[in-house]
Scaffold this motif. Structure first.
Motif, PDB file in Angstrom:
ATOM      1  N   ILE A 293      37.789  38.192  49.328  1.00 26.45           N
ATOM      2  CA  ILE A 293      37.684  39.316  48.402  1.00 26.45           C
ATOM      3  C   ILE A 293      38.221  38.844  47.061  1.00 26.45           C
ATOM      4  O   ILE A 293      39.252  38.155  47.003  1.00 26.45           O
ATOM      5  N   GLY A 294      37.512  39.168  45.981  1.00 28.81           N
ATOM      6  CA  GLY A 294      37.915  38.658  44.679  1.00 28.81           C
ATOM      7  C   GLY A 294      37.386  39.499  43.546  1.00 28.81           C
ATOM      8  O   GLY A 294      36.718  40.521  43.746  1.00 28.81           O
ATOM      9  N   PHE A 295      37.682  39.053  42.324  1.00 23.49           N
ATOM     10  CA  PHE A 295      37.164  39.723  41.127  1.00 23.49           C
ATOM     11  C   PHE A 295      36.733  38.680  40.111  1.00 23.49           C
ATOM     12  O   PHE A 295      37.215  37.544  40.106  1.00 23.49           O
ATOM     13  N   LYS A 296      35.815  39.084  39.238  1.00 27.27           N
ATOM     14  CA  LYS A 296      35.394  38.285  38.095  1.00 27.27           C
ATOM     15  C   LYS A 296      35.638  39.110  36.832  1.00 27.27           C
ATOM     16  O   LYS A 296      35.225  40.264  36.750  1.00 27.27           O
ATOM     17  N   ALA A 297      36.327  38.507  35.872  1.00 28.34           N
ATOM     18  CA  ALA A 297      36.580  39.168  34.594  1.00 28.34           C
ATOM     19  C   ALA A 297      35.359  38.978  33.683  1.00 28.34           C
ATOM     20  O   ALA A 297      34.452  38.202  34.001  1.00 28.34           O
ATOM     21  N   PRO A 298      35.297  39.660  32.555  1.00 28.72           N
ATOM     22  CA  PRO A 298      34.153  39.488  31.646  1.00 28.72           C
ATOM     23  C   PRO A 298      34.051  38.057  31.114  1.00 28.72           C
ATOM     24  O   PRO A 298      35.039  37.321  31.046  1.00 28.72           O
ATOM     25  N   VAL A 299      32.855  37.669  30.728  1.00 26.42           N
ATOM     26  CA  VAL A 299      32.608  36.347  30.151  1.00 26.42           C
ATOM     27  C   VAL A 299      33.274  36.251  28.776  1.00 26.42           C
ATOM     28  O   VAL A 299      33.230  37.193  27.983  1.00 26.42           O
ATOM     29  N   THR A 300      33.910  35.123  28.513  1.00 31.70           N
ATOM     30  CA  THR A 300      34.608  34.897  27.251  1.00 31.70           C
ATOM     31  C   THR A 300      33.978  33.720  26.511  1.00 31.70           C
ATOM     32  O   THR A 300      33.641  32.698  27.127  1.00 31.70           O
ATOM     33  N   THR A 301      33.812  33.851  25.209  1.00 30.40           N
ATOM     34  CA  THR A 301      33.281  32.771  24.370  1.00 30.40           C
ATOM     35  C   THR A 301      34.370  32.303  23.418  1.00 30.40           C
ATOM     36  O   THR A 301      34.979  33.117  22.711  1.00 30.40           O
ATOM     37  N   VAL A 302      34.615  30.993  23.425  1.00 29.20           N
ATOM     38  CA  VAL A 302      35.631  30.394  22.558  1.00 29.20           C
ATOM     39  C   VAL A 302      34.913  29.533  21.516  1.00 29.20           C
ATOM     40  O   VAL A 302      34.210  28.574  21.854  1.00 29.20           O
ATOM     41  N   ALA A 303      35.089  29.859  20.248  1.00 29.89           N
ATOM     42  CA  ALA A 303      34.407  29.146  19.166  1.00 29.89           C
ATOM     43  C   ALA A 303      34.976  27.737  19.012  1.00 29.89           C
ATOM     44  O   ALA A 303      36.110  27.454  19.420  1.00 29.89           O
ATOM     45  N   PRO A 304      34.209  26.811  18.421  1.00 33.98           N
ATOM     46  CA  PRO A 304      34.719  25.453  18.176  1.00 33.98           C
ATOM     47  C   PRO A 304      35.998  25.497  17.329  1.00 33.98           C
ATOM     48  O   PRO A 304      36.081  26.231  16.340  1.00 33.98           O
ATOM     49  N   GLY A 305      37.000  24.713  17.747  1.00 36.76           N
ATOM     50  CA  GLY A 305      38.260  24.673  17.040  1.00 36.76           C
ATOM     51  C   GLY A 305      39.177  25.846  17.327  1.00 36.76           C
ATOM     52  O   GLY A 305      40.283  25.902  16.776  1.00 36.76           O
ATOM     53  N   ALA A 306      38.760  26.774  18.183  1.00 39.07           N
ATOM     54  CA  ALA A 306      39.564  27.960  18.482  1.00 39.07           C
ATOM     55  C   ALA A 306      40.255  27.816  19.839  1.00 39.07           C
ATOM     56  O   ALA A 306      40.007  26.878  20.604  1.00 39.07           O
ATOM     57  N   GLU A 307      41.126  28.780  20.118  1.00 39.93           N
ATOM     58  CA  GLU A 307      41.886  28.785  21.364  1.00 39.93           C
ATOM     59  C   GLU A 307      41.874  30.198  21.937  1.00 39.93           C
ATOM     60  O   GLU A 307      41.949  31.177  21.191  1.00 39.93           O
ATOM     61  N   GLN A 308      41.765  30.306  23.254  1.00 38.02           N
ATOM     62  CA  GLN A 308      41.670  31.614  23.899  1.00 38.02           C
ATOM     63  C   GLN A 308      42.502  31.621  25.189  1.00 38.02           C
ATOM     64  O   GLN A 308      42.547  30.615  25.913  1.00 38.02           O
ATOM     65  N   ASN A 309      43.155  32.772  25.462  1.00 34.67           N
ATOM     66  CA  ASN A 309      43.958  32.924  26.683  1.00 34.67           C
ATOM     67  C   ASN A 309      43.322  33.937  27.617  1.00 34.67           C
ATOM     68  O   ASN A 309      42.882  35.017  27.178  1.00 34.67           O
ATOM     69  N   LEU A 310      43.270  33.594  28.895  1.00 33.14           N
ATOM     70  CA  LEU A 310      42.824  34.508  29.946  1.00 33.14           C
ATOM     71  C   LEU A 310      43.909  34.535  31.014  1.00 33.14           C
ATOM     72  O   LEU A 310      44.475  33.492  31.360  1.00 33.14           O
ATOM     73  N   SER A 311      44.200  35.710  31.545  1.00 33.35           N
ATOM     74  CA  SER A 311      45.312  35.774  32.488  1.00 33.35           C
ATOM     75  C   SER A 311      45.092  36.843  33.554  1.00 33.35           C
ATOM     76  O   SER A 311      44.310  37.782  33.376  1.00 33.35           O
ATOM     77  N   ALA A 312      45.809  36.671  34.657  1.00 31.97           N
ATOM     78  CA  ALA A 312      45.844  37.643  35.751  1.00 31.97           C
ATOM     79  C   ALA A 312      47.209  37.538  36.413  1.00 31.97           C
ATOM     80  O   ALA A 312      47.954  36.569  36.192  1.00 31.97           O
ATOM     81  N   LYS A 313      47.531  38.518  37.217  1.00 36.91           N
ATOM     82  CA  LYS A 313      48.806  38.517  37.936  1.00 36.91           C
ATOM     83  C   LYS A 313      48.541  38.542  39.439  1.00 36.91           C
ATOM     84  O   LYS A 313      47.561  39.117  39.909  1.00 36.91           O
ATOM     85  N   LEU A 314      49.457  37.920  40.167  1.00 39.31           N
ATOM     86  CA  LEU A 314      49.336  37.841  41.624  1.00 39.31           C
ATOM     87  C   LEU A 314      50.642  38.323  42.263  1.00 39.31           C
ATOM     88  O   LEU A 314      51.717  37.790  41.960  1.00 39.31           O
ATOM     89  N   TRP A 315      50.528  39.338  43.109  1.00 40.98           N
ATOM     90  CA  TRP A 315      51.703  39.799  43.863  1.00 40.98           C
ATOM     91  C   TRP A 315      51.732  39.076  45.203  1.00 40.98           C
ATOM     92  O   TRP A 315      50.751  39.117  45.962  1.00 40.98           O
ATOM     93  N   LEU A 316      52.853  38.431  45.485  1.00 40.26           N
ATOM     94  CA  LEU A 316      53.063  37.767  46.766  1.00 40.26           C
ATOM     95  C   LEU A 316      54.410  38.239  47.310  1.00 40.26           C
ATOM     96  O   LEU A 316      55.464  37.773  46.845  1.00 40.26           O
ATOM     97  N   GLY A 317      54.385  39.150  48.266  1.00 38.39           N
ATOM     98  CA  GLY A 317      55.676  39.611  48.746  1.00 38.39           C
ATOM     99  C   GLY A 317      55.602  40.770  49.705  1.00 38.39           C
ATOM    100  O   GLY A 317      54.527  41.139  50.192  1.00 38.39           O
ATOM    101  N   PRO A 318      56.758  41.365  49.982  1.00 41.75           N
ATOM    102  CA  PRO A 318      56.829  42.504  50.889  1.00 41.75           C
ATOM    103  C   PRO A 318      56.267  43.761  50.229  1.00 41.75           C
ATOM    104  O   PRO A 318      56.102  43.821  49.008  1.00 41.75           O
ATOM    105  N   LYS A 319      56.021  44.759  51.047  1.00 37.50           N
ATOM    106  CA  LYS A 319      55.491  46.028  50.540  1.00 37.50           C
ATOM    107  C   LYS A 319      56.642  46.899  50.029  1.00 37.50           C
ATOM    108  O   LYS A 319      57.074  47.850  50.682  1.00 37.50           O
ATOM    109  N   LEU A 320      57.104  46.555  48.826  1.00 39.10           N
ATOM    110  CA  LEU A 320      58.160  47.315  48.165  1.00 39.10           C
ATOM    111  C   LEU A 320      57.502  48.321  47.235  1.00 39.10           C
ATOM    112  O   LEU A 320      56.967  47.950  46.182  1.00 39.10           O
ATOM    113  N   GLN A 321      57.547  49.576  47.613  1.00 39.61           N
ATOM    114  CA  GLN A 321      56.737  50.580  46.933  1.00 39.61           C
ATOM    115  C   GLN A 321      57.087  50.723  45.452  1.00 39.61           C
ATOM    116  O   GLN A 321      56.188  50.758  44.602  1.00 39.61           O
TER     117      GLN A 321
END
Length: 553
Positions: A293-321
C-alpha cells in the motif's frame, strides 16, 4: 428475571460476540501459498509504481547493484537499517519496547528476511526520477555506516546522495528526533543540468500476507487486525485487508492523508504531503505473497540550475493515540475500538487519567471499574428492584395461569393489567443488561488494543496485564465471585435440569476466562465484587421496606 441469570447472560453474550468475531477471521479467504524470498538483509525491488507521466518506469527485473550496503541510524527511540540501494528502511527496532517480557532483544517492527518481509520504501519516479531508471534503483552514498544521536542533541539528520549521468544530484535525508517515533524523509533535487527535471515522490509499505507463528488468536479471544489501512480527506479511517488488496487495486485521490500497515499494538504509516493531490494505491505480489500500500505525490518540475525539496513523514512505533493525533489527522484511529469506539475512547481516557494518579495500570483498571459501576448504579438498583417486584408477583401470576389455562389472549391481557396495577415493568430487569453490554464490549477492546498495558505489571505474579494470568488465579477468583452472586440471588427455578445448568455456569465461564488477558479478568473480578456489594446493599434496603421479604416468601 433472576440476577445470576442476568450476570451470566452478560458473560454469555460477550463470549458469543468474541467467538463470532473469531469465526469471521477463521473463515476469511486464506492466503495462497507463496514462494518466500531467500534474500536476507537487502531490499526487494520487484515493484515500483508507475508514474503519472509517460516513460521512465523501472522494469521488474532491473539489475541490483552488488556494492550496496546497510547503514544504521540510532536515536533514543528507534534503530533503523537503511539499504543504500534505493534508500529503503529494511529494519526498524523500537528501543523502548522489549520483544518479550524482560527480554534483552528489542521489538522489531520492520524486517526483511527469508520468512517475513515488512519494509518501508520510498523514491522518486517519473521521467527523470532515479528510481524509474532502466539501470535499476539508485545506489546512494553515505559518509558512514553508522550514525548515533548524540547526548544533548535533539535531532539527527543523515544524508544519502546520488548523482546521475546528467549531473543532477539527489539527496535523500533521514531525520530522527529525540523522544519521537517520526522519521522525516526529505528529497533535495539539485538540478545542475541544462534541462528541466521531472520527478514524482512515492512511498509505500510492503508486507508478507502470512507471518510465521501467527495463529490468528484462539476461539475464545478475537485477534487484533494485521494488514493495510488508509485515511483520506473523505474517509477518516478504513482497513484494506490483504484479501482486498488481492482482489482489487486501491485507487483514490486525496489531499494529505496517510497509508499504513497495522498490527497488534504497533503501526507503520507514511504521512503524505498536505499540498496537492496524492494518489493512493495497492498491489499484490502473487509470486511472493506480499501486499503493498502506498501513495504518489504530484509530479514536480525542477528548472535548470534550480533546487527543489520533496518530503514525507513516516511513523514507526506503538499506537500512542495522543502522539499519533499530533502527527497526522485520524492516525490515532489505528487504535481500533470497533463500532463502539464512541464508548471505548472515553473509557480509555478515563483509564489513562486514573493511571496518572494510581501509577499502576492494574490499580487504574480497579479504579475504572469503581467509576463505571458507580455510574451504572441507578441502573443496577432499578434492575434488582424490578427483579424483586417480579418475584413478588409470582403467586399472582400463577393464579392467573390457573384461572385462564390455555387461553393465551386472556392470560396476556391479565398480565398486562396486573403489571399496570402494580406499576411493574416486566423489562425492568433486562433493559439495564442491554445498556451495560456495550460497556463490557468496549472495555474489552480498550484492554486489548491499548499498548500501554503491554508488559505492564500489576502486583505479585501478574507482571503483564496484556496476557493471561500464568497461574490462573484471577480466573478462578472470578468464577468464585460468580458462584457467590448465584448463591446470594434467590431463584424461582424448580426444574432440576435448569438448576444443574445454572450451577455449572460459573465453572464454564471460568474456563472461558483462562485465556483472557489478565487486565480484562481483573476488571471482571472487581466488577463481580462490586456487584456482590451492591446486591447485598440493595436487597438490604428492600428488606427494610418489606419488599424483598415479600418477594422471597
Amino acid at each position: 428475571m433472576e440476577s445470576q441469570r442476568n450476570i451470566l447472560v452478560i458473560a454469555l453474550l460477550l463470549v458469543s460476540f468474541l467467538i463470532w468475531q473469531q469465526w469471521q477471521t477463521d473463515n476469511a479467504p486464506q492466503p495462497e501459498t507463496a514462494q518466500q524470498s531467500t534474500q536476507t538483509g537487502t531490499g526487494d525491488d520487484s515493484f515500483i509504481p508507475e508514474s503519472d507521466q509517460a516513460g521512465g518506469e523501472v522494469p521488474a527485473d532491473a539489475p541490483v547493484t552488488a556494492s550496496r550496503q546497510l547503514v544504521t541510524i540510532t536515536s533514543d527511540t528507534l534503530k533503523l537499517t537503511i539499504d543504500t540501494q534505493g534508500g529503503d528502511i529494511v529494519r526498524a527496532e523500537l528501543l523502548e519496547h522489549d520483544d518479550e517480557l524482560n527480554s534483552d532483544d528489542k521489538f522489531v517492527l520492520l524486517t526483511n528476511d527469508a520468512n517475513f518481509v515488512n519494509v518501508a520504501q520510498s523514491g522518486l519516479i517519473g521521467r527523470d526520477g532515479p528510481d524509474a531508471s532502466a539501470d535499476g534503483r539508485p545506489l546512494y552514498h553515505a559518509e558512514q555506516k553508522s550514525y548515533q544521536l548524540a547526548e544533548g542533541e535533539n535531532s539527527l539528520s543523515v544524508p544519502l546522495t546520488f548523482t546521475n549521468e546528467a549531473g543532477v544530484t539527489f539527496t535523500k535525508t533521514f531525520t530522527l528526533e529525540r523522544d519521537s517515533h517520526v522519521v522525516g524523509v526529505n528529497y533535495d533535487i539539485n538540478n545542475q543540468s541544462d534541462q528541466p527535471v521531472q520527478a514524482q515522490l512515492y512511498a509505500q509499505l510492503k508486507q508478507s500476507e502470512s507471518k510465521p507463528g501467527e495463529d490468528g488468536g484462539s476461539m475464545l479471544m478475537a485477534s487484533a487486525y494485521r494488514g493495510p489501512a488508509y485515511s483520506t480527506s473523505e474517509t477518516r479511517y478504513s482497513k484494506y485487508s490483504f484479501s482486498d488488496v488481492r482482489e482489487a487495486h486501491l485507487n483514490q485521490s486525496t489531499a494529505g492523508g496517510w497509508i499504513g500497515m497495522l498490527q497488534h499494538y504497533f503501526v507503520s504509516a507514511w504521512i503524505a504531503p498536505e499540498n496537492g493531490e496524492n494518489q493512493f494505491y495497492t498491489r499484490f505480489l502473487n509470486n511472493q505473497g506480499q501486499g503493498i500500500i502506498g501513495f504518489k505525490a504530484p509530479v514536480t518540475t525542477v528548472a535548470p540550475g534550480a533546487e527543489q525539496n520533496l518530503s514525507a513523514k513516516l511513523w514507526l512505533g506503538p499506537k500512542l493515540q495522543d502522539a499519533m493525533a499530533e502527527v497526522a489527522p485520524n492516525l490515532d484511529l489505528t487504535v481500533d475500538y470497533g463500532w463502539l469506539w464512541f464508548i471505548a475512547q472515553p473509557l480509555f481516557k478515563l483509564l489513562q487519567f486514573l493511571q496518572s494518579f494510581a501509577v499502576n495500570w492494574g490499580l487504574a483498571i480497579i479504579l475504572t471499574t469503581f467509576v463505571v459501576r458507580g455510574i451504572m448504579y441507578p441502573l443496577t438498583k432499578a434492575q434488582y428492584t424490578s427483579m424483586a417486584k417480579m418475584r413478588m408477583l409470582q403467586p399472582k401470576l400463577v393464579a392467573l395461569r390457573e384461572r385462564y389455562g390455555d387461553d393465551r389472549q386472556k392470560m396476556s391481557q391479565g398480565m398486562m393489567e396486573l403489571y399496570k396495577k402494580e406499576k411493574v415493568n416486566p423489562l425492568g430487569g433486562c433493559l439495564p443488561i442491554l445498556i451495560q453490554m456495550p460497556i463490557f464490549i468496549s472495555l474489552y477492546w480498550v484492554l486489548m488494543e491499548s499498548v500501554e498495558l503491554r508488559h505492564a505489571p500489576f502486583m505479585l505474579w501478574i507482571d503483564d496485564l496484556s496476557v493471561r494470568d500464568p497461574y490462573f488465579v484471577l480466573p478462578i477468583l472470578m468464577g468464585a465471585s460468580m458462584y457467590i452472586i448465584q448463591k446470594m440471588s434467590p431463584t424461582t427455578i424448580t426444574d432440576p435440569m435448569q438448576q444443574k445448568v445454572m450451577q455449572f455456569m460459573p465453572i464454564i465461564f471460568t474456563f472461558f476466562f483462562l485465556w483472557f488477558p489478565a487486565g480484562l479478568t481483573l476488571y471482571w473480578l472487581v466488577s463481580n465484587v462490586v456487584t456482590i456489594t451492591q446486591q447485598w446493599y440493595i436487597f438490604r434496603q428492600l428488606e427494610k421496606k418489606g419488599l424483598h421479604g415479600k418477594a422471597a416468601s
